[in-house]
Design a protein around this motif. Structure first.
Motif, PDB file in Angstrom:
ATOM      1  N   GLY A 259      50.283  39.231  41.832  1.00 17.41           N
ATOM      2  CA  GLY A 259      49.418  38.798  42.933  1.00 17.41           C
ATOM      3  C   GLY A 259      48.590  39.943  43.479  1.00 17.41           C
ATOM      4  O   GLY A 259      47.427  39.756  43.848  1.00 17.41           O
ATOM      5  N   VAL A 260      49.204  41.140  43.518  1.00 16.32           N
ATOM      6  CA  VAL A 260      48.463  42.308  43.999  1.00 16.32           C
ATOM      7  C   VAL A 260      47.309  42.630  43.057  1.00 16.32           C
ATOM      8  O   VAL A 260      46.175  42.877  43.494  1.00 16.32           O
ATOM      9  CB  VAL A 260      49.410  43.521  44.131  1.00 16.32           C
ATOM     10  N   PHE A 261      47.579  42.634  41.735  1.00 13.58           N
ATOM     11  CA  PHE A 261      46.505  42.884  40.762  1.00 13.58           C
ATOM     12  C   PHE A 261      45.387  41.859  40.906  1.00 13.58           C
ATOM     13  O   PHE A 261      44.201  42.195  40.842  1.00 13.58           O
ATOM     14  CB  PHE A 261      47.060  42.847  39.341  1.00 13.58           C
ATOM     15  N   ARG A 262      45.779  40.588  41.098  1.00 13.80           N
ATOM     16  CA  ARG A 262      44.778  39.533  41.222  1.00 13.80           C
ATOM     17  C   ARG A 262      43.927  39.742  42.477  1.00 13.80           C
ATOM     18  O   ARG A 262      42.693  39.583  42.433  1.00 13.80           O
ATOM     19  CB  ARG A 262      45.480  38.169  41.272  1.00 13.80           C
ATOM     20  N   SER A 263      44.566  40.101  43.572  1.00 16.01           N
ATOM     21  CA  SER A 263      43.817  40.331  44.813  1.00 16.01           C
ATOM     22  C   SER A 263      42.889  41.534  44.679  1.00 16.01           C
ATOM     23  O   SER A 263      41.730  41.491  45.114  1.00 16.01           O
ATOM     24  CB  SER A 263      44.788  40.555  45.978  1.00 16.01           C
ATOM     25  N   LEU A 264      43.403  42.619  44.087  1.00 12.60           N
ATOM     26  CA  LEU A 264      42.580  43.814  43.916  1.00 12.60           C
ATOM     27  C   LEU A 264      41.359  43.536  43.049  1.00 12.60           C
ATOM     28  O   LEU A 264      40.224  43.891  43.406  1.00 12.60           O
ATOM     29  CB  LEU A 264      43.409  44.937  43.285  1.00 12.60           C
ATOM     30  N   LEU A 265      41.598  42.883  41.908  1.00 15.50           N
ATOM     31  CA  LEU A 265      40.488  42.612  40.989  1.00 15.50           C
ATOM     32  C   LEU A 265      39.516  41.595  41.576  1.00 15.50           C
ATOM     33  O   LEU A 265      38.308  41.673  41.332  1.00 15.50           O
ATOM     34  CB  LEU A 265      41.039  42.114  39.649  1.00 15.50           C
ATOM     35  N   GLY A 266      40.039  40.641  42.357  1.00 12.28           N
ATOM     36  CA  GLY A 266      39.163  39.637  42.960  1.00 12.28           C
ATOM     37  C   GLY A 266      38.147  40.253  43.902  1.00 12.28           C
ATOM     38  O   GLY A 266      37.016  39.770  44.020  1.00 12.28           O
ATOM     39  N   ILE A 267      38.548  41.322  44.583  1.00 11.96           N
ATOM     40  CA  ILE A 267      37.616  42.012  45.484  1.00 11.96           C
ATOM     41  C   ILE A 267      36.819  43.072  44.731  1.00 11.96           C
ATOM     42  O   ILE A 267      35.612  43.224  44.919  1.00 11.96           O
ATOM     43  CB  ILE A 267      38.388  42.671  46.654  1.00 11.96           C
ATOM     44  N   ALA A 268      37.513  43.813  43.847  1.00 12.32           N
ATOM     45  CA  ALA A 268      36.892  44.978  43.215  1.00 12.32           C
ATOM     46  C   ALA A 268      35.822  44.611  42.193  1.00 12.32           C
ATOM     47  O   ALA A 268      34.796  45.291  42.100  1.00 12.32           O
ATOM     48  CB  ALA A 268      37.961  45.843  42.548  1.00 12.32           C
ATOM     49  N   ILE A 269      36.047  43.549  41.413  1.00 15.58           N
ATOM     50  CA  ILE A 269      35.116  43.236  40.321  1.00 15.58           C
ATOM     51  C   ILE A 269      33.712  42.911  40.829  1.00 15.58           C
ATOM     52  O   ILE A 269      32.722  43.481  40.332  1.00 15.58           O
ATOM     53  CB  ILE A 269      35.679  42.104  39.431  1.00 15.58           C
ATOM     54  N   PRO A 270      33.532  42.017  41.837  1.00 15.99           N
ATOM     55  CA  PRO A 270      32.161  41.773  42.308  1.00 15.99           C
ATOM     56  C   PRO A 270      31.515  43.018  42.911  1.00 15.99           C
ATOM     57  O   PRO A 270      30.321  43.271  42.710  1.00 15.99           O
ATOM     58  CB  PRO A 270      32.346  40.674  43.368  1.00 15.99           C
ATOM     59  N   VAL A 271      32.312  43.810  43.663  1.00 13.16           N
ATOM     60  CA  VAL A 271      31.761  45.032  44.262  1.00 13.16           C
ATOM     61  C   VAL A 271      31.382  46.027  43.171  1.00 13.16           C
ATOM     62  O   VAL A 271      30.317  46.646  43.213  1.00 13.16           O
ATOM     63  CB  VAL A 271      32.780  45.656  45.242  1.00 13.16           C
ATOM     64  N   THR A 272      32.265  46.168  42.175  1.00 17.47           N
ATOM     65  CA  THR A 272      31.961  47.054  41.047  1.00 17.47           C
ATOM     66  C   THR A 272      30.717  46.585  40.319  1.00 17.47           C
ATOM     67  O   THR A 272      29.869  47.400  39.927  1.00 17.47           O
ATOM     68  CB  THR A 272      33.150  47.103  40.065  1.00 17.47           C
ATOM     69  N   GLY A 273      30.604  45.263  40.148  1.00 17.35           N
ATOM     70  CA  GLY A 273      29.404  44.723  39.494  1.00 17.35           C
ATOM     71  C   GLY A 273      28.147  45.077  40.239  1.00 17.35           C
ATOM     72  O   GLY A 273      27.128  45.481  39.649  1.00 17.35           O
ATOM     73  N   SER A 274      28.202  44.957  41.579  1.00 17.47           N
ATOM     74  CA  SER A 274      27.029  45.287  42.388  1.00 17.47           C
ATOM     75  C   SER A 274      26.679  46.762  42.266  1.00 17.47           C
ATOM     76  O   SER A 274      25.523  47.134  42.058  1.00 17.47           O
ATOM     77  CB  SER A 274      27.307  44.933  43.858  1.00 17.47           C
ATOM     78  N   ARG A 275      27.698  47.621  42.350  1.00 20.48           N
ATOM     79  CA  ARG A 275      27.443  49.056  42.250  1.00 20.48           C
ATOM     80  C   ARG A 275      27.087  49.460  40.825  1.00 20.48           C
ATOM     81  O   ARG A 275      26.337  50.415  40.614  1.00 20.48           O
ATOM     82  CB  ARG A 275      28.664  49.831  42.737  1.00 20.48           C
ATOM     83  N   LEU A 276      27.642  48.739  39.855  1.00 20.13           N
ATOM     84  CA  LEU A 276      27.343  49.060  38.459  1.00 20.13           C
ATOM     85  C   LEU A 276      25.879  48.799  38.149  1.00 20.13           C
ATOM     86  O   LEU A 276      25.252  49.541  37.385  1.00 20.13           O
ATOM     87  CB  LEU A 276      28.235  48.235  37.534  1.00 20.13           C
ATOM     88  N   ILE A 277      25.323  47.755  38.748  1.00 18.84           N
ATOM     89  CA  ILE A 277      23.897  47.488  38.550  1.00 18.84           C
ATOM     90  C   ILE A 277      23.081  48.661  39.070  1.00 18.84           C
ATOM     91  O   ILE A 277      22.144  49.136  38.423  1.00 18.84           O
ATOM     92  CB  ILE A 277      23.494  46.178  39.244  1.00 18.84           C
ATOM     93  N   GLY A 278      23.463  49.162  40.265  1.00 20.46           N
ATOM     94  CA  GLY A 278      22.765  50.323  40.797  1.00 20.46           C
ATOM     95  C   GLY A 278      22.929  51.548  39.918  1.00 20.46           C
ATOM     96  O   GLY A 278      21.973  52.287  39.669  1.00 20.46           O
ATOM     97  N   SER A 279      24.158  51.771  39.422  1.00 26.56           N
ATOM     98  CA  SER A 279      24.423  52.933  38.579  1.00 26.56           C
ATOM     99  C   SER A 279      23.717  52.827  37.230  1.00 26.56           C
ATOM    100  O   SER A 279      23.145  53.800  36.733  1.00 26.56           O
ATOM    101  CB  SER A 279      25.930  53.085  38.360  1.00 26.56           C
ATOM    102  N   LEU A 280      23.763  51.631  36.628  1.00 23.75           N
ATOM    103  CA  LEU A 280      23.077  51.436  35.350  1.00 23.75           C
ATOM    104  C   LEU A 280      21.571  51.591  35.503  1.00 23.75           C
ATOM    105  O   LEU A 280      20.900  52.148  34.628  1.00 23.75           O
ATOM    106  CB  LEU A 280      23.416  50.061  34.774  1.00 23.75           C
TER     107      LEU A 280
END
Length: 510
Positions: A221-242
């Motif tokens: 459940g912890v992994f699911r919660s972490l990834l649920g928040i982290a993946i969209p944020v990472t995606g947003s920042r990854l677009i900026g980084s890319l």
């Protein structure tokens, strides 16, 4: 304010290598470092882009429930994800270093610097989780202390290694500078480790053992919660980084298409990203601090459906971003030549700074707005807005920078359009989500103060009342800022309540 103080110190200290390195290795050497840096940012975004925010959010929620077991599981789960990703990325970079240097980068001389960059990946992975933990507990002191230590060590060792390796060529000097960054990250990580150890020891003393063993969410459940928040944020920042990485590649190739040699293109891009942008980002120390502190504050208010607090925090952050950024914009726009000459001993990039200065206000407003979208569970909206801005920027770079009459100015225009577009999209999204509005008269007051301070700055600078240009620049800047602050206080944009909230000196205004 704690993060602001640390951010200002770090950015001011960060100008030491920005000033010394161009004099030591030239714009071309700075360009080699700037070609490696975007690739490193992309990898760091993939490894730990959204994890600190996810950890901060989950730790803040667990702390509000007084659930130390949940906090411990959150940190442990995030550390597993971050370290695994860091080691995998490091191994991949080591194996593909030759191909990346020769095929992906636009200058094969970056190979040594790229190899020196690889150890940064696992170090940042670990430190990002610990910084997210302290952010969630709304304790900004460890992060501030760590970042200041990292900056000091990085500055000293980057300059030392670069100076020692200059006789062996620009490639070796650039690699030495990157190696200093690695040492800085290691020093910052050691400081965080010491702070975490102290925090754990204090926690064990203040809680009985039975509380430590409370049942909480499962590891899955912890992994699911972490990834649920982290993946969209990472995606947003990854677009900026890319987009940053593609920007470096496309700008160099577009300038080459416009008729410049590879060395000249690297030098011009180094001047833009290694000299102009850092000056432009100096006031961003405040907006970064606001963005970091807004996430837990708005998350708590949103959980309570407290829209009054949300509007209050948004208004405070946006007003601070505009009020503090405006005088920098005036000084960078009007006094670009003497500023660049004083800092770098070369004013050839002053035209780029003057072009970008008026647009910088959008950049300063962008970070708090993006933090608000993430705190209010709208990371997907921030992701779309960032993607739209990046797509337009890259298209404009290819369209404009390939034209010989524009050259590097085409890249400047494209970056400026990106700043404006993303900020406006964030603003519209936040306004629709919360109903938040800013008083247009606030902007009118700030613009009035900017016009008056512009006249003061130009009068003193053109008068040349002091014997040296550096003294005239300092006098005109100081007098203009003082006039600006007096006008804002007279128009009640800054009042005693604002001043009283400043740590240490605030008591003088109560």
């Amino acid at each position: 304010m704690i993060l602001l103080a640390a951010g200002l110190v770090n950015r001011l200290l960060g100008f030491v290598p920005r000033i010394v390195l161009p004099r030591m290795i030239g714009a071309e050497g700075v360009g080699l470092i700037q070609l490696v840096y975007p690739f490193m940012i992309v990898l760091l975004t993939v490894i730990a882009g959204g994890l600190p925010l996810a950890v901060a959010k989950l730790v803040a929620e667990a702390d509000s429930r007084d659930d130390p077991a949940a906090m411990k599981k959150t940190v442990r789960g995030a550390m597993t994800l971050a370290v695994s990703a860091g080691l995998i990325a490091s191994a991949a970079c080591l194996g593909l270093a030759g191909w990346i240097s020769s095929e992906v980068m636009t200058d094969s001389r970056v190979h040594a610097a790229f190899l020196c960059m690889i150890p940064v990946l696992p170090l940042v992975a670990v430190s990002s989780v610990w910084r997210g933990y302290f952010q969630g507990k709304q304790n900004m002191i460890p992060t501030a202390f760590s970042s200041t230590t990292e900056t000091l060590v990085r500055i000293v060792l980057s300059l030392l290694f670069a100076a020692l390796l200059v006789p062996y060529g620009l490639e070796a000097a650039a690699a030495g500078s990157v190696l200093g960054m690695v040492a800085g990250e290691l020093a910052g990580l050691l400081v965080l480790w010491q702070q975490v150890s102290s925090d754990r020891a204090a926690g064990r003393k203040s809680r009985p053992a039975s509380v430590e063993r409370q049942a909480s969410a499962s590891d899955r459940g912890v992994f699911r919660s972490l990834l649920g928040i982290a993946i969209p944020v990472t995606g947003s920042r990854l677009i900026g980084s890319l987009s940053y990485l593609l920007e470096s590649i496309l700008t160099a190739r577009s300038l080459a298409a416009a008729g410049l040699t590879a060395a000249a293109a690297t030098a011009q891009y180094g001047a833009l990203q290694g000299m102009v942008i850092p000056v432009l980002l100096l006031p961003g120390a405040l907006t970064y601090s606001l963005a970091v502190s807004l996430v837990p504050s708005l998350s708590e208010a949103a959980a309570r459906q407290d829209w009054a607090t949300i509007h209050k925090r948004l208004h405070q952050s946006m007003r601070l971003a505009v009020v503090t950024g405006a005088p920098f914009i005036v000084l960078m726009g009007l006094l670009a030549e003497p500023l660049c000459q004083l800092i770098y001993g070369d004013d050839s990039m002053a035209g780029m700074l003057r072009w970008m200065a008026p647009i910088a206000i959008f950049l300063y407003m962008q970070a708090p707005l993006q933090a608000a979208l993430q705190a209010l569970d709208r990371p997907g909206t921030a992701l779309f807005n960032t993607f739209a801005g990046a797509a337009v920027k890259l298209a404009l770079i290819v369209q404009l920078a390939t034209q010989p009459q524009l050259g590097i100015l085409g890249a400047v225009i494209a970056i400026g359009v990106n700043m404006v577009l993303v900020t406006l999209l964030h603003w519209i999204s936040v306004a629709r989500l919360t109903g938040f509005r800013l008083n247009p008269f606030d902007f009118l007051k700030v613009m009035t103060a900017m016009v008056v301070m512009s006249a003061v700055a130009l009068w003193i600078w053109n008068g040349r009342f002091l014997p040296a240009d550096g003294l005239n620049l300092a006098a005109s800047s100081l007098a203009a800022v003082v006039v600006y602050l007096i006008l804002l206080m007279a128009m009640r944009m800054i009042d005693g309540h604002d001043a009283a909230r400043i740590p240490l000196i605030g008591r003088l205004f109560r």
